[in-house]
Design a protein around this motif. Sequence first.
Motif, PDB file in Angstrom:
ATOM      1  N   LEU A 172      -2.044   8.098   0.148  1.00 18.86           N
ATOM      2  CA  LEU A 172      -1.041   8.470   1.145  1.00 18.86           C
ATOM      3  C   LEU A 172       0.244   8.950   0.479  1.00 18.86           C
ATOM      4  CD1 LEU A 172      -1.430   5.620   3.788  1.00 18.86           C
ATOM      5  CD2 LEU A 172      -1.716   8.047   4.210  1.00 18.86           C
ATOM      6  N   LEU A 173       0.642   8.270  -0.599  1.00 16.49           N
ATOM      7  CA  LEU A 173       1.859   8.643  -1.317  1.00 16.49           C
ATOM      8  C   LEU A 173       1.731  10.035  -1.925  1.00 16.49           C
ATOM      9  CD1 LEU A 173       4.632   7.916  -2.453  1.00 16.49           C
ATOM     10  CD2 LEU A 173       3.473   6.854  -4.403  1.00 16.49           C
ATOM     11  N   ILE A 174       0.616  10.289  -2.585  1.00 17.49           N
ATOM     12  CA  ILE A 174       0.405  11.595  -3.217  1.00 17.49           C
ATOM     13  C   ILE A 174       0.392  12.700  -2.163  1.00 17.49           C
ATOM     14  CG2 ILE A 174      -1.263  13.017  -4.490  1.00 17.49           C
ATOM     15  CD1 ILE A 174      -2.102  10.428  -5.956  1.00 17.49           C
ATOM     16  N   GLN A 175      -0.340  12.460  -1.075  1.00 22.73           N
ATOM     17  CA  GLN A 175      -0.379  13.449   0.002  1.00 22.73           C
ATOM     18  C   GLN A 175       1.007  13.673   0.590  1.00 22.73           C
ATOM     19  OE1 GLN A 175      -3.219  12.391   3.038  1.00 22.73           O
ATOM     20  NE2 GLN A 175      -4.745  13.757   2.182  1.00 22.73           N
ATOM     21  N   GLY A 176       1.770  12.592   0.751  1.00 22.06           N
ATOM     22  CA  GLY A 176       3.103  12.708   1.313  1.00 22.06           C
ATOM     23  C   GLY A 176       4.025  13.545   0.444  1.00 22.06           C
ATOM     24  N   VAL A 177       3.980  13.298  -0.860  1.00 21.32           N
ATOM     25  CA  VAL A 177       4.813  14.061  -1.798  1.00 21.32           C
ATOM     26  C   VAL A 177       4.433  15.539  -1.761  1.00 21.32           C
ATOM     27  CG1 VAL A 177       5.372  14.433  -4.230  1.00 21.32           C
ATOM     28  CG2 VAL A 177       5.266  12.105  -3.315  1.00 21.32           C
ATOM     29  N   LEU A 178       3.115  15.814  -1.793  1.00 18.19           N
ATOM     30  CA  LEU A 178       2.653  17.205  -1.736  1.00 18.19           C
ATOM     31  C   LEU A 178       3.058  17.859  -0.422  1.00 18.19           C
ATOM     32  CD1 LEU A 178      -0.941  16.885  -3.277  1.00 18.19           C
ATOM     33  CD2 LEU A 178       1.079  17.905  -4.338  1.00 18.19           C
ATOM     34  N   MET A 215      -6.043  23.231   1.856  1.00 16.27           N
ATOM     35  CA  MET A 215      -6.401  22.192   2.814  1.00 16.27           C
ATOM     36  C   MET A 215      -7.599  21.370   2.334  1.00 16.27           C
ATOM     37  SD  MET A 215      -8.171  24.299   5.933  1.00 16.27           S
ATOM     38  CE  MET A 215      -9.639  25.302   5.691  1.00 16.27           C
ATOM     39  N   ILE A 216      -8.305  21.867   1.306  1.00 22.06           N
ATOM     40  CA  ILE A 216      -9.432  21.083   0.788  1.00 22.06           C
ATOM     41  C   ILE A 216      -8.947  19.839   0.048  1.00 22.06           C
ATOM     42  CG2 ILE A 216     -10.859  23.152   0.530  1.00 22.06           C
ATOM     43  CD1 ILE A 216     -10.486  22.850  -2.513  1.00 22.06           C
ATOM     44  N   PHE A 217      -7.639  19.775  -0.230  1.00 19.29           N
ATOM     45  CA  PHE A 217      -7.077  18.592  -0.874  1.00 19.29           C
ATOM     46  C   PHE A 217      -6.610  17.559   0.152  1.00 19.29           C
ATOM     47  CE2 PHE A 217      -6.369  22.077  -3.919  1.00 19.29           C
ATOM     48  CZ  PHE A 217      -7.080  21.561  -5.003  1.00 19.29           C
ATOM     49  N   LEU A 270      -2.755  13.519   9.430  1.00 18.69           N
ATOM     50  CA  LEU A 270      -3.782  13.476  10.482  1.00 18.69           C
ATOM     51  C   LEU A 270      -5.153  13.812   9.904  1.00 18.69           C
ATOM     52  CD1 LEU A 270      -1.918  15.113  13.514  1.00 18.69           C
ATOM     53  CD2 LEU A 270      -2.315  12.686  13.069  1.00 18.69           C
ATOM     54  N   PRO A 271      -5.333  14.991   9.269  1.00 19.38           N
ATOM     55  CA  PRO A 271      -6.642  15.279   8.660  1.00 19.38           C
ATOM     56  C   PRO A 271      -6.843  14.552   7.334  1.00 19.38           C
ATOM     57  CG  PRO A 271      -5.163  17.107   8.245  1.00 19.38           C
ATOM     58  CD  PRO A 271      -4.428  16.169   9.172  1.00 19.38           C
ATOM     59  N   GLY A 272      -5.735  14.255   6.652  1.00 18.93           N
ATOM     60  CA  GLY A 272      -5.849  13.672   5.316  1.00 18.93           C
ATOM     61  C   GLY A 272      -6.132  12.191   5.298  1.00 18.93           C
TER      62      GLY A 272
END
Length: 203
Positions: free
Chosen positions: A20-26, A42-44, A183-185
């Motif tokens: 969640l942290l990595i996705q949030g930063v990105l 979006m594949i990430f 949401l998707p991540g």
Amino acid sequence: DPDANTDYSKRTIIVMLLFLLIQGVLGMTGFFTDTKAIPPRMIFLAPPALLFLLAIFFLNSGKKFTDTLDPKILTYLHSVRIPVEIVLYLLFVNKLVPEVMTFEGNNFDILAGISAPFAAYFGYRKNPESKIARISLLIWNFICLGLLFNIVLTAVFSVPSPFQLLAIKQPNIGILYFPFMWLPGFIVPLVLFSHLVCIRKLL
């Protein structure tokens, strides 16, 4: 071994929080909004989480971990799909997602969220050992899986990319921004995981 299961639970939670942290930063840096990048960024989002979930189901330690999870709580968890659908509708109002992704379009996933408390209560609290309850819960899980796949495919094919087939005039760009990329991540993989765990326990 309760201690081993506790350790596995802690590791799983830590991995989820890091993810969640990595996705949030990105997301905050606008990483996902570059729709012309190859491969599509979006594949990430969902794929890494889905791979992690698959690993849980295929590893013996992962299977033991899922056996410790309470299916009643996992069923109640699907109520989160109500606020998710409200968020999608608000994104549509602000021209960030197409109407087809909302309950006014082709997305009926809110029905899963509305019915979740009833499925959990009548399926697990009233008579959990009943064969009828087990079959009813299986049917409910498979129907709600279908609703989930419907919105996921709609969302994927609405994002600006070489694979876009839907919503050309109003593409799905909302889920590429922070915090909506969770949401998707994260939310979608978590909902899918909850269905799979419950189905495994019911079969």
